[in-house]
Design an enzyme around this catalytic site. Structure first.
Site, PDB file in Angstrom:
ATOM      1  N   CYS A 185       0.830  -1.196   0.000  1.00  0.00           N
ATOM      2  CA  CYS A 185       0.000   0.000   0.000  1.00  0.00           C
ATOM      3  C   CYS A 185       0.870   1.255   0.000  1.00  0.00           C
ATOM      4  O   CYS A 185       1.565   1.524  -0.962  1.00  0.00           O
ATOM      5  CB  CYS A 185      -0.989  -0.025   1.156  1.00  0.00           C
ATOM      6  SG  CYS A 185      -2.404   1.094   0.911  1.00  0.00           S
ATOM      7  N   HIS A 205      -3.673  -5.326   1.190  1.00  0.00           N
ATOM      8  CA  HIS A 205      -3.492  -5.668   2.605  1.00  0.00           C
ATOM      9  C   HIS A 205      -3.919  -7.122   2.806  1.00  0.00           C
ATOM     10  O   HIS A 205      -4.833  -7.610   2.158  1.00  0.00           O
ATOM     11  CB  HIS A 205      -4.352  -4.770   3.483  1.00  0.00           C
ATOM     12  CG  HIS A 205      -3.916  -3.337   3.497  1.00  0.00           C
ATOM     13  ND1 HIS A 205      -2.736  -2.923   4.070  1.00  0.00           N
ATOM     14  CD2 HIS A 205      -4.510  -2.223   2.998  1.00  0.00           C
ATOM     15  CE1 HIS A 205      -2.629  -1.617   3.940  1.00  0.00           C
ATOM     16  NE2 HIS A 205      -3.689  -1.170   3.295  1.00  0.00           N
TER      17      HIS A 205
END
Length: 500
Positions: free
Chosen positions: A342, A442
């Site tokens: 991310c 994630h």
């Protein structure tokens, strides 16, 4: 186990605290699992949460990670009604406000806690609770911080005002490990209005170390002082792993490289988010995982992971200022595996742009670490969704989720490959080599396929041990937690308290 009939309606129960980090979230997780084991259909609820750790619901909306964990312990899908209001700090003074899973803007702390607009938010969280209570039984509610912050009393959405709306039985949780347990319990109760004081039906003393029999007199004194029953004294535990919401303890973990293990260093940032991405790796017996921003400790790692961040540009600037960015680049040149997730993936590129000041840092452009031939532009639209994918060329199905406000593109003529293939045939991530890649997903490291791939260059040198089935492992941890709490908390008395 309690054998009440399934149709028996139970009163909502709220775990309120004498302060922050007293263990409310873990105890709420335990109660969710206990009620499930006893044949009920519980659900968690926290009206307002402040955390950098968040999760994507099946509908692609965002909630606090603690409520997602509690829902998992209850055996149900997570939903935004379980955490209708989420604040994600982006600096010391500002937070992104997430309402019903979607960002509605940034707010300064003073502006947020003023009275204007609070009643509208109160109506929203109350309605979320009302919807949830129609579907589940009982609702396990969690307060926030201390219930006795008098300066915030008029603007409070999550503690005693929420308990009044829900007509919940309140259990006060105190942390004996930090000291001052008598004063914190007595003060927390005595500072309530007479009406709210009557709502507090029990006390749980958490994180006890030592011989429990030595505190029997202490429990009796607390009951005499307050007129409220001590329902249990819960010992501190280290042999049960429950995903945490707060990152306060990360830097205290063993940061020395260990012989015979694959040493994984997660870069410790000021706005690190979703550190639960690394729970599976940390539980792998072949791995020693630690969090650090120390250059020497980073240099000893086999794998360096750049995690997610709620303020990517601010954290990247700090990594440049403290020499960590240069240390990561040197480690890459020396053959260390570098992985970005991310915000960390964004940092690995050539440049990050924030033309609309989305993060509120005031930084419009900042060079990345130049490890990947990519460029990222932060945008106002937030991508939040659960995803199914395959990693590289392995057909094994994997699961994860995305939460980000940036678009990352390859530079012209860049020679890279994709990291993940989605079920709809689109691809994601940037793969330079097995020693350098990044992804927006994630939870990518919760998949055995991915873990085996990143450990493969090292395991022939390290001890080979059994691979952990992480979903089954987490289920066992919830059961162990429930057993621990059942042993030390009077559940029969709790059932008596919440019977309607």
């Amino acid at each position: 186990m309690n054998q009440e009939p399934l149709q028996k309606k139970l009163r909502p129960i709220m775990l309120a605290g004498t302060g922050s980090d007293v263990g409310k979230s873990v105890l709420a997780t335990a109660l969710c699992r206990i009620f499930k084991q006893d044949g009920y259909h519980p659900a968690p609820f926290k009206a307002q949460n402040m955390a950098l750790n968040s999760f994507a619901t099946p509908e692609g909306l965002e909630i606090g990670r603690a409520q997602a964990v509690q829902a998992e312990a209850a055996g149900i899908p997570c939903h935004t009604d379980m955490n209708p209001l989420l604040l994600k700090p982006s600096s010391d003074h500002t937070s992104q406000v997430i309402l019903h899973g979607q960002p509605i803007g940034n707010t300064h702390a003073y502006d947020y806690f003023r009275k204007e607009g609070r009643e509208e938010l109160r109506s929203e969280v109350n309605r979320a609770f009302d919807r949830l209570e129609k579907r589940y039984n009982p609702i396990v509610m969690e307060g926030a911080g201390s219930i006795s912050e008098l300066n915030l009393k008029n603007s409070d959405l999550v503690n005693m005002p929420m308990a009044r709306h829900a007509d919940a039985a309140v259990i006060l949780v105190a942390d004996i490990d930090r000291g001052g347990v008598f004063a914190s319990i007595y003060g927390s109760i005595m500072l309530q209005t007479p009406e709210d004081r009557q709502r507090i039906k029990g006390i749980i003393i958490n994180k006890f170390r030592g011989d429990l029999s030595l505190f029997a007199e202490g429990s009796r004194l607390i009951e005499e002082l307050t007129g409220v029953s001590v329902l249990g004294v819960v010992p501190y535990f280290q042999n049960i792993t429950i995903e945490e919401e707060d990152s306060v303890s990360l830097a205290q973990k063993n940061r020395e490289a260990m012989q015979g293990k694959v040493n994984v260093a997660v870069v410790l940032m000021g706005h690190l988010s979703n550190f639960t991405d690394f729970g599976t790796l940390e539980s792998d017996p072949r791995v020693h995982l630690y969090y650090t921003n120390n250059i020497t400790e980073l240099s000893k790692a086999d794998i360096i992971i750049l995690p997610g961040s709620k303020n990517t540009l601010g954290d990247l600037a700090e990594l440049r200022n403290n020499g960590v960015a240069q240390a990561i680049i040197r480690a890459h040149r020396a053959g260390t595996t570098i992985i970005g997730i991310c915000g960390g993936y964004q940092m690995m590129g050539q440049m990050i742009h924030d033309p609309q000041n989305i993060e509120g840092s005031g930084i419009k452009h900042l060079p990345g670490l130049s490890l990947l031939p990519t460029e990222t532009t932060l945008e106002g639209t937030k991508i939040t969704r659960q995803v199914a994918f395959t990693f590289r060329n392995n057909p094994t199905p994997c699961q994860g989720y995305e939460i980000h406000m940036g678009r990352t593109q390859l530079l012209p003529n860049a020679e890279t490959e994709w990291v993940n293939r989605y079920t709809e045939a689109s691809s994601e991530g940037t793969w330079l080599s097995d020693r350098c890649w990044g992804s927006y997903i994630h939870g990518i490291l919760d998949n055995a396929t991915v873990i085996e791939a990143i450990l493969a260059p090292f395991v022939h040198e390290k001890a080979q041990q059994e691979i952990i089935d992480y979903p089954s492992y987490k289920e066992r941890q919830y059961d162990l937690l429930a057993d621990h709490v059942r042993k030390h908390v009077d559940m029969e008395q709790i059932y008596q308290i919440i019977k309607l």
